[in-house]
Design a protein around this motif. Sequence first.
Motif, PDB file in Angstrom:
ATOM      1  N   THR A  90       0.676  -1.370  -0.096  1.00 36.11           N
ATOM      2  CA  THR A  90      -0.016   0.156   0.047  1.00 36.11           C
ATOM      3  C   THR A  90       0.885   1.099  -0.040  1.00 36.11           C
ATOM      4  OG1 THR A  90      -1.619  -1.084   1.311  1.00 36.11           O
ATOM      5  CG2 THR A  90      -1.836   1.545   1.087  1.00 36.11           C
ATOM      6  N   PRO A  91       0.973   2.001  -1.176  1.00 38.59           N
ATOM      7  CA  PRO A  91       1.847   3.076  -1.127  1.00 38.59           C
ATOM      8  C   PRO A  91       1.463   3.879  -0.038  1.00 38.59           C
ATOM      9  CG  PRO A  91       0.992   2.620  -3.170  1.00 38.59           C
ATOM     10  CD  PRO A  91       0.166   1.780  -2.269  1.00 38.59           C
ATOM     11  N   PRO A  92       2.533   4.624   0.562  1.00 36.79           N
ATOM     12  CA  PRO A  92       2.127   5.545   1.847  1.00 36.79           C
ATOM     13  C   PRO A  92       1.496   6.727   1.399  1.00 36.79           C
ATOM     14  CG  PRO A  92       4.477   5.685   1.084  1.00 36.79           C
ATOM     15  CD  PRO A  92       3.956   4.615   0.366  1.00 36.79           C
ATOM     16  N   LEU A  93       0.362   7.376   2.080  1.00 36.74           N
ATOM     17  CA  LEU A  93      -0.200   8.624   1.711  1.00 36.74           C
ATOM     18  C   LEU A  93       0.700   9.831   1.726  1.00 36.74           C
ATOM     19  CD1 LEU A  93      -3.589   8.050   3.538  1.00 36.74           C
ATOM     20  CD2 LEU A  93      -3.105   7.851   1.128  1.00 36.74           C
ATOM     21  N   PRO A  94       0.576  10.891   1.095  1.00 40.39           N
ATOM     22  CA  PRO A  94       1.664  11.963   1.282  1.00 40.39           C
ATOM     23  C   PRO A  94       1.157  12.670   2.637  1.00 40.39           C
ATOM     24  CG  PRO A  94      -0.303  12.612  -0.220  1.00 40.39           C
ATOM     25  CD  PRO A  94      -0.543  10.945   0.158  1.00 40.39           C
ATOM     26  N   THR A  95       2.061  13.587   2.916  1.00 36.47           N
ATOM     27  CA  THR A  95       2.226  13.967   4.286  1.00 36.47           C
ATOM     28  C   THR A  95       1.285  15.548   3.814  1.00 36.47           C
ATOM     29  OG1 THR A  95       3.918  15.310   3.814  1.00 36.47           O
ATOM     30  CG2 THR A  95       4.103  13.551   5.160  1.00 36.47           C
ATOM     31  N   ALA A  96       0.630  15.912   4.858  1.00 42.60           N
ATOM     32  CA  ALA A  96      -0.421  17.025   4.824  1.00 42.60           C
ATOM     33  C   ALA A  96      -0.061  18.256   4.065  1.00 42.60           C
ATOM     34  CB  ALA A  96      -0.990  17.245   5.936  1.00 42.60           C
ATOM     35  N   ARG A  97       1.405  18.570   4.504  1.00 43.36           N
ATOM     36  CA  ARG A  97       1.746  19.515   3.836  1.00 43.36           C
ATOM     37  C   ARG A  97       3.350  19.560   3.778  1.00 43.36           C
ATOM     38  NH1 ARG A  97       0.365  24.292   7.995  1.00 43.36           N
ATOM     39  NH2 ARG A  97      -1.844  23.552   7.320  1.00 43.36           N
ATOM     40  N   PRO A  98       4.159  20.720   2.955  1.00 44.52           N
ATOM     41  CA  PRO A  98       5.229  20.528   2.938  1.00 44.52           C
ATOM     42  C   PRO A  98       6.076  20.978   4.232  1.00 44.52           C
ATOM     43  CG  PRO A  98       4.325  21.832   1.023  1.00 44.52           C
ATOM     44  CD  PRO A  98       3.068  21.506   1.829  1.00 44.52           C
ATOM     45  N   SER A  99       6.928  20.337   4.326  1.00 48.39           N
ATOM     46  CA  SER A  99       7.818  20.600   5.657  1.00 48.39           C
ATOM     47  C   SER A  99       8.570  21.854   5.689  1.00 48.39           C
ATOM     48  CB  SER A  99       8.767  19.412   6.167  1.00 48.39           C
ATOM     49  OG  SER A  99       9.611  19.827   7.200  1.00 48.39           O
ATOM     50  N   ARG A 100       8.596  22.924   6.636  1.00 46.28           N
ATOM     51  CA  ARG A 100       9.070  23.903   6.704  1.00 46.28           C
ATOM     52  C   ARG A 100      10.337  23.915   7.811  1.00 46.28           C
ATOM     53  NH1 ARG A 100       7.259  28.384   8.166  1.00 46.28           N
ATOM     54  NH2 ARG A 100       8.549  29.535   6.808  1.00 46.28           N
ATOM     55  N   GLU A 101      10.258  22.819   8.457  1.00 45.54           N
ATOM     56  CA  GLU A 101      11.251  22.769   9.649  1.00 45.54           C
ATOM     57  C   GLU A 101      12.609  22.222   9.408  1.00 45.54           C
ATOM     58  OE1 GLU A 101      11.772  20.247  13.839  1.00 45.54           O
ATOM     59  OE2 GLU A 101       9.818  20.515  12.804  1.00 45.54           O
ATOM     60  N   VAL A 102      13.466  23.022   9.249  1.00 44.86           N
ATOM     61  CA  VAL A 102      14.828  22.562   8.823  1.00 44.86           C
ATOM     62  C   VAL A 102      15.664  21.780  10.042  1.00 44.86           C
ATOM     63  CG1 VAL A 102      17.020  23.214   7.872  1.00 44.86           C
ATOM     64  CG2 VAL A 102      14.772  24.209   7.355  1.00 44.86           C
ATOM     65  N   ARG A 103      16.103  20.780   9.695  1.00 41.36           N
ATOM     66  CA  ARG A 103      17.012  19.941  10.987  1.00 41.36           C
ATOM     67  C   ARG A 103      18.212  20.844  11.363  1.00 41.36           C
ATOM     68  NH1 ARG A 103      16.468  15.039   7.931  1.00 41.36           N
ATOM     69  NH2 ARG A 103      18.507  15.124   7.407  1.00 41.36           N
ATOM     70  N   GLN A 104      18.463  20.664  12.745  1.00 38.87           N
ATOM     71  CA  GLN A 104      19.603  21.635  13.186  1.00 38.87           C
ATOM     72  C   GLN A 104      20.993  21.143  12.709  1.00 38.87           C
ATOM     73  OE1 GLN A 104      19.253  24.069  15.340  1.00 38.87           O
ATOM     74  NE2 GLN A 104      21.615  24.258  14.814  1.00 38.87           N
ATOM     75  N   SER A 105      21.289  19.853  12.272  1.00 36.02           N
ATOM     76  CA  SER A 105      22.391  19.310  11.520  1.00 36.02           C
ATOM     77  C   SER A 105      22.552  19.819  10.338  1.00 36.02           C
ATOM     78  CB  SER A 105      22.328  17.791  11.422  1.00 36.02           C
ATOM     79  OG  SER A 105      21.366  17.498  10.869  1.00 36.02           O
ATOM     80  N   ILE A 106      21.395  20.304   9.505  1.00 32.18           N
ATOM     81  CA  ILE A 106      21.539  20.995   8.133  1.00 32.18           C
ATOM     82  C   ILE A 106      21.999  22.421   8.425  1.00 32.18           C
ATOM     83  CG2 ILE A 106      20.151  21.631   6.116  1.00 32.18           C
ATOM     84  CD1 ILE A 106      21.085  18.610   6.325  1.00 32.18           C
ATOM     85  N   LEU A 107      21.232  23.185   9.704  1.00 33.27           N
ATOM     86  CA  LEU A 107      21.639  24.820   9.784  1.00 33.27           C
ATOM     87  C   LEU A 107      23.053  24.623  10.078  1.00 33.27           C
ATOM     88  CD1 LEU A 107      18.160  25.606  11.908  1.00 33.27           C
ATOM     89  CD2 LEU A 107      18.787  26.035   9.524  1.00 33.27           C
ATOM     90  N   ASP A 108      23.557  23.732  11.010  1.00 29.75           N
ATOM     91  CA  ASP A 108      25.033  23.748  11.102  1.00 29.75           C
ATOM     92  C   ASP A 108      25.751  23.573   9.956  1.00 29.75           C
ATOM     93  OD1 ASP A 108      24.124  23.988  13.800  1.00 29.75           O
ATOM     94  OD2 ASP A 108      24.505  21.850  14.196  1.00 29.75           O
ATOM     95  N   LEU A 109      25.294  22.954   8.866  1.00 25.03           N
ATOM     96  CA  LEU A 109      26.130  22.489   7.767  1.00 25.03           C
ATOM     97  C   LEU A 109      26.160  23.862   7.027  1.00 25.03           C
ATOM     98  CD1 LEU A 109      27.404  20.752   5.523  1.00 25.03           C
ATOM     99  CD2 LEU A 109      25.073  20.317   4.776  1.00 25.03           C
ATOM    100  N   LEU A 110      25.343  24.427   6.771  1.00 22.98           N
ATOM    101  CA  LEU A 110      25.117  25.789   5.935  1.00 22.98           C
ATOM    102  C   LEU A 110      26.456  26.771   6.751  1.00 22.98           C
ATOM    103  CD1 LEU A 110      21.212  26.956   5.463  1.00 22.98           C
ATOM    104  CD2 LEU A 110      22.905  25.195   4.260  1.00 22.98           C
ATOM    105  N   HIS A 111      26.309  26.801   7.931  1.00 21.48           N
ATOM    106  CA  HIS A 111      27.535  27.768   8.410  1.00 21.48           C
ATOM    107  C   HIS A 111      28.595  27.262   8.665  1.00 21.48           C
ATOM    108  CE1 HIS A 111      24.214  30.451   9.387  1.00 21.48           C
ATOM    109  NE2 HIS A 111      23.419  29.704   9.918  1.00 21.48           N
ATOM    110  N   ARG A 112      28.950  25.786   8.292  1.00 19.05           N
ATOM    111  CA  ARG A 112      30.354  25.417   8.131  1.00 19.05           C
ATOM    112  C   ARG A 112      30.772  25.420   6.887  1.00 19.05           C
ATOM    113  NH1 ARG A 112      28.682  20.361  11.954  1.00 19.05           N
ATOM    114  NH2 ARG A 112      29.052  21.330  13.900  1.00 19.05           N
ATOM    115  N   LEU A 113      30.299  26.136   5.895  1.00 24.27           N
ATOM    116  CA  LEU A 113      30.504  26.320   4.519  1.00 24.27           C
ATOM    117  C   LEU A 113      30.792  28.020   4.227  1.00 24.27           C
ATOM    118  CD1 LEU A 113      27.885  24.198   2.904  1.00 24.27           C
ATOM    119  CD2 LEU A 113      30.206  23.556   3.173  1.00 24.27           C
ATOM    120  N   PRO A 114      31.873  28.442   4.955  1.00 20.55           N
ATOM    121  CA  PRO A 114      32.052  29.912   4.664  1.00 20.55           C
ATOM    122  C   PRO A 114      32.387  30.399   3.318  1.00 20.55           C
ATOM    123  CG  PRO A 114      33.975  28.823   5.774  1.00 20.55           C
ATOM    124  CD  PRO A 114      32.979  27.878   5.806  1.00 20.55           C
ATOM    125  N   GLN A 115      33.113  29.376   2.361  1.00 25.25           N
ATOM    126  CA  GLN A 115      33.511  29.961   1.140  1.00 25.25           C
ATOM    127  C   GLN A 115      32.344  29.406   0.118  1.00 25.25           C
ATOM    128  OE1 GLN A 115      37.202  28.040   0.500  1.00 25.25           O
ATOM    129  NE2 GLN A 115      38.107  29.391   1.854  1.00 25.25           N
TER     130      GLN A 115
END
Length: 283
Positions: A90-115
Motif C-alpha cells: 500500500t503506497p504511503p499517503l502524502p504528508t499533509a503539507r510541505p515541511s518548513r522545519e529544517v533539521r539542526q544538523s542542516i543548519l549547522d552545515l550551512l554555517h560550516r561552509l564559509p566559502q
Amino acid sequence: MDRRELADFLRSRRERITPADVGMPAGRRRRTPGLRREEVAQLAYISTEYYTRLEQARAPHPSHEVLAGLARALRLSDAERDHLHHLAGTPPLPTARPSREVRQSILDLLHRLPQAAATVTSATFEILAWNDLAAALMEDFSALPRRDRNLVRRVFLGPHANGHRLYGVSDADAFARTATQRLRAAAARYPDEPEVAELVAELLAGSEDFTRLWNSHDVSAEPTLCKTFQHPLVGPVTVNCDVLDITDRDQQVVIYTAVPGSPSEEALRLLSVIGTQRMDVSH
C-alpha cells in the motif's frame, strides 16, 4: 504484499520498544522483549487476533488506517512508516503539507561552509534557511516577509531589481521551467494543502509565462550545474550549483561554489567580508 517480511518487520519493531516508551507499566514476569502483541494492538486500535495474524504472516491486506495505527503504536520514523506501507503493498499517503522545519544538523552545515553560498528550499521553493554568504550574494532574506522568500513567485511575479529576474541569474528562464515542473509535482504530492493551491492560483492569475509552462504538464526537470549572478556591487559571479535532496523533509540544500582561483572566487571572498551592507550608500 510481502507477508513474511511484513511479519518480521513488525516483530522487530515491537521488540525494541519498552512499555515505558509508550507510557505503559512494565509489570512483573514480562518474558518478551519489548511490548506484548496485545499491547501493540491496544495502541493501534485493532484486535489482538488480527495483529497476531499479521506477525504470523496470515493476515489479509491491512488498510491505510491499520498501517497508520501500527506506525503510531510502534513509534516508526518516516522512513520506517514508508517501508511498512511498501511491505504491505500500500503506497504511503502524502504528508499533509510541505515541511518548513529544517533539521539542526542542516543548519549547522550551512554555517560550516564559509566559502560557499548555501540555502535550504522547500518543496514549493520557499527559502527556509541560508548562510551569510547566500544573503550577501542574493538578498538579506531575514529582512523579507515569508511570502517574498519564495523563488518561484519571485521569478514570475518579481520584483525584478535593476531589470534583472531573480538576482540576475543567467539561467532565469531555465529556472522558471524547472520551478514550474517541480511545483506541479509538489501540488500532486500535497493535494489538500491550501498554501500550495493558493500559490499556483496566484501564479496562474499573474503570469502568462507560468500559465504556458503549467499547461504543458511537464514534471521532469534538468539540473543546472553552473550559473552566473549579476551582483550590483561586485559584478558577475559565476558559480557551480549543487543540489542535495533531504528526502525525509522534501527539501533541498543548494550550494553555490566558485572555481578556485577564479575572479568569481575573489568576488565571493569580498562578499563574505562586506556581507549584506550596501557599499554604494553612505552611512
